[in-house]
Scaffold this motif. Structure first.
Motif, PDB file in Angstrom:
ATOM      1  N   ARG A   1       0.837  -1.191   0.000  1.00  0.00           N
ATOM      2  CA  ARG A   1       0.000   0.000   0.000  1.00  0.00           C
ATOM      3  C   ARG A   1       0.885   1.258   0.000  1.00  0.00           C
ATOM      4  O   ARG A   1       2.051   1.209   0.384  1.00  0.00           O
ATOM      5  CB  ARG A   1      -0.910   0.021   1.222  1.00  0.00           C
ATOM      6  CG  ARG A   1      -0.182   0.298   2.523  1.00  0.00           C
ATOM      7  CD  ARG A   1      -1.098   0.232   3.723  1.00  0.00           C
ATOM      8  NE  ARG A   1      -0.348   0.445   4.959  1.00  0.00           N
ATOM      9  CZ  ARG A   1      -0.792   0.079   6.154  1.00  0.00           C
ATOM     10  NH1 ARG A   1      -1.967  -0.527   6.274  1.00  0.00           N
ATOM     11  NH2 ARG A   1      -0.060   0.321   7.230  1.00  0.00           N
ATOM     12  N   LEU A   2       0.287   2.345  -0.406  1.00  0.00           N
ATOM     13  CA  LEU A   2       0.937   3.639  -0.288  1.00  0.00           C
ATOM     14  C   LEU A   2       0.437   4.287   0.996  1.00  0.00           C
ATOM     15  O   LEU A   2      -0.763   4.515   1.160  1.00  0.00           O
ATOM     16  CB  LEU A   2       0.617   4.543  -1.482  1.00  0.00           C
ATOM     17  CG  LEU A   2       1.464   4.366  -2.739  1.00  0.00           C
ATOM     18  CD1 LEU A   2       1.231   2.999  -3.374  1.00  0.00           C
ATOM     19  CD2 LEU A   2       1.183   5.484  -3.728  1.00  0.00           C
ATOM     20  N   ASP A   3       1.332   4.551   1.907  1.00  0.00           N
ATOM     21  CA  ASP A   3       0.945   5.251   3.131  1.00  0.00           C
ATOM     22  C   ASP A   3       0.873   6.740   2.843  1.00  0.00           C
ATOM     23  O   ASP A   3       1.650   7.286   2.050  1.00  0.00           O
ATOM     24  CB  ASP A   3       1.957   4.988   4.242  1.00  0.00           C
ATOM     25  CG  ASP A   3       1.955   3.531   4.689  1.00  0.00           C
ATOM     26  OD1 ASP A   3       0.874   2.899   4.632  1.00  0.00           O
ATOM     27  OD2 ASP A   3       3.018   3.042   5.087  1.00  0.00           O
ATOM     28  N   SER A   4      -0.055   7.418   3.488  1.00  0.00           N
ATOM     29  CA  SER A   4      -0.167   8.856   3.291  1.00  0.00           C
ATOM     30  C   SER A   4       1.064   9.545   3.861  1.00  0.00           C
ATOM     31  O   SER A   4       1.675   9.069   4.829  1.00  0.00           O
ATOM     32  CB  SER A   4      -1.429   9.398   3.966  1.00  0.00           C
ATOM     33  OG  SER A   4      -1.271   9.421   5.378  1.00  0.00           O
ATOM     34  N   GLN A   5       1.425  10.658   3.269  1.00  0.00           N
ATOM     35  CA  GLN A   5       2.576  11.403   3.770  1.00  0.00           C
ATOM     36  C   GLN A   5       2.350  11.822   5.224  1.00  0.00           C
ATOM     37  O   GLN A   5       3.290  11.809   6.037  1.00  0.00           O
ATOM     38  CB  GLN A   5       2.832  12.633   2.899  1.00  0.00           C
ATOM     39  CG  GLN A   5       4.110  13.366   3.262  1.00  0.00           C
ATOM     40  CD  GLN A   5       4.404  14.494   2.311  1.00  0.00           C
ATOM     41  OE1 GLN A   5       3.723  15.526   2.344  1.00  0.00           O
ATOM     42  NE2 GLN A   5       5.407  14.326   1.466  1.00  0.00           N
ATOM     43  N   GLN A   6       1.136  12.162   5.555  1.00  0.00           N
ATOM     44  CA  GLN A   6       0.839  12.529   6.941  1.00  0.00           C
ATOM     45  C   GLN A   6       1.134  11.382   7.890  1.00  0.00           C
ATOM     46  O   GLN A   6       1.742  11.559   8.951  1.00  0.00           O
ATOM     47  CB  GLN A   6      -0.629  12.952   7.065  1.00  0.00           C
ATOM     48  CG  GLN A   6      -1.022  13.369   8.476  1.00  0.00           C
ATOM     49  CD  GLN A   6      -2.457  13.877   8.546  1.00  0.00           C
ATOM     50  OE1 GLN A   6      -3.205  13.846   7.563  1.00  0.00           O
ATOM     51  NE2 GLN A   6      -2.841  14.345   9.709  1.00  0.00           N
TER      52      GLN A   6
END
Length: 491
Positions: A160-165
């Protein structure tokens, strides 16, 4: 040009020690090979360090320095960057071979070997540098594989791509550790009792763990300032935590700077890009950068930039006429590339830390003397460039309006970032980060600007190959273009 892979990775054991996969799946960002050779942490450490420095200073720097009006493109990829053109696969090699399949996979393996050898000092350095390298990726692309990257689980072919936040702040429910906590763990590991000790394999500090602690804390400061506009309270807390420890980079001999070799095949990427490759004539220094330093009477200019004809020979950004003759062009001088290609690549410096703290005082109200910190940053940068102490003193005396913070808070921040921009010469990524989050320095648009809406890029575009391979990447119109700010960029 995509990458000069033969440079550092000719020396690298990444492919040799960590690649047992088929060539068409070479080091997927989530894929640790099935049966890697046993490689000691002492071997992985210099490869990881040089890998991060290579990623920072190679094609990503060519891109960022050009759009930040430090260099100007004549041909090849830099000519496109100069008019804000950026495409999804421009940085495929940087993503695959330098960041995820290069430095990060080395650090991940080093953590494993450190645990086996009951030697947490290697894990400490590895976690600090892993945080540094993941920050490079998320600052450039936004949401990226992080918590599920490098796991080596063959069922996890689509991380998955984790959010930058979440990458910056963590998300316990999602099992995401914050970059700050990753660094904190690294700092704790440096105090752990270890069977193995770090020595000459540490090509930055030679095994000086106190300096690694300073580097880790300065990285905390840098990342805190990165999120200071969107999360000022958290940024303030992190900065205060570091200041309470009073253990950050505050001298030039503590700089996190990676030196390369002086022989062909082991030299710093900027040397190869401008002195010894088929790409060496694709860029030169921008007229705008030279004019800026000349206006300030800045003594760093001749140390930063060459004058083969006795004069600065540059072009304006976006210029599309006949370029000057190759032999007379102004390019990177020895400050950036060394005498014979050794660099160093400066990843975190005393000057940078001083400017971060000066901005923290002005922007966030952190305790400190912003003017003293600002002047310390200028002095540290000039000293690092090789300006003599007497000449620095003379400059301060002759240019009080340059070296003295005045005006409103915003005007003081502009002064700080202007000087920080100069000090970050040859570190285009950090110049780009500061410009995105603050709007400074004020940069005129380039000539013949195209790209998206004719605007300076504020992020990199996802690789088309990753979008095809991993359905977790946003697809089609849902994929952010180069004019869509990342999470922390609310300027």
């Amino acid at each position: 040009m995509k990458i000069i892979k033969h440079n550092i990775f000719k020396l690298s054991i990444v492919a040799l020690a960590l690649s047992a996969t088929s060539c068409n799946k070479f080091l997927d960002v989530n894929d640790t090979p099935n049966n890697p050779l046993e490689v000691p942490a002492a071997t992985l450490l210099p490869v990881g360090l040089s890998g991060t420095a290579f990623a920072n200073s190679n094609e990503l720097n060519r891109f960022a320095s050009t759009i930040m009006s430090v260099t100007a493109g004549v041909s090849g990829s830099p000519a496109g960057y100069d008019i804000y053109e950026v495409f999804g696969d421009d940085f495929g090699n940087q993503w695959n071979f330098e960041i995820y399949g290069g430095a990060l996979i080395n650090y991940k393996k080093m953590l494993e070997e450190a645990e086996k050898a009951n030697s947490p000092v290697y894990a400490g350095v590895g976690k600090i540098m892993m945080a540094f390298t993941f920050a490079m990726a998320t600052d450039a692309w936004g949401n990226v594989p992080y918590s599920e990257a490098l796991l080596g689980d063959m069922e996890l072919t689509s991380p998955r791509l984790d959010s930058q936040q979440d990458i910056y702040l963590g998300n316990e429910a999602q099992g995401i550790q914050s970059l700050f906590d990753l660094i904190r763990e690294g700092l704790e590991d440096l105090d752990g009792e270890s069977i193995l000790t770090i020595g000459s394999d540490d090509i930055v500090y030679g095994g000086d763990l106190a300096k690694w602690k300073r580097a880790g804390n300065s990285l905390m400061l840098r990342l805190a300032m990165q999120i200071s506009s969107v999360e000022p309270q958290i940024a303030t807390q992190v900065i205060q935590e570091v200041m309470n420890r009073n253990m950050y980079i505050n001298a030039n001999d503590q700089n996190l700077a990676v030196r390369f070799g002086g022989q062909v095949g082991s030299q710093a990427p900027l040397w190869t890009l401008t002195r010894n490759s088929s790409f060496q004539n694709e860029l030169l220094i921008s007229t705008r950068f030279v004019n800026k330093l000349q206006t300030l009477n800045d003594p760093r200019l001749p140390l930063f930039v060459t004058r083969p004809t006795g004069q600065y020979v540059t072009i304006d950004n976006g210029f599309r006429g006949t370029p000057p003759a190759v032999a007379g062009r102004s390019v990177y001088n020895s400050y950036a590339i060394g005498i014979g290609g050794e660099g160093p690549v400066r990843l975190l410096t005393n000057a940078q830390t001083a400017f971060i703290l000066a901005e923290a005082v002005v922007r966030l109200g952190v305790a400190g003397n912003a003017s003293e910190l600002y002047q310390r940053g200028i002095r540290a940068s000039m000293q690092d460039a090789g300006v003599a102490s007497a000449d620095i003193d003379a400059y301060f005396t002759a240019n009080p309006t340059v070296v003295t913070l005045t005006g409103t808070s915003d005007q003081q921040i502009e002064q700080i970032i202007n000087q920080k921009y100069i000090s970050l010469f040859s570190n285009g990524l950090e110049q780009w980060n500061d410009w995105r989050r603050t709007g400074y320095p004020t940069l005129a648009d380039h000539q013949n600007a195209q790209g998206i809406d004719g605007t300076r890029p504020v992020r990199l575009i996802y690789l088309f190959t990753e979008q095809q391979r991993n359905p977790n990447f946003p697809q089609g119109d849902n994929a952010p273009q180069s004019n869509v700010p990342v999470w922390w960029d609310i300027n």
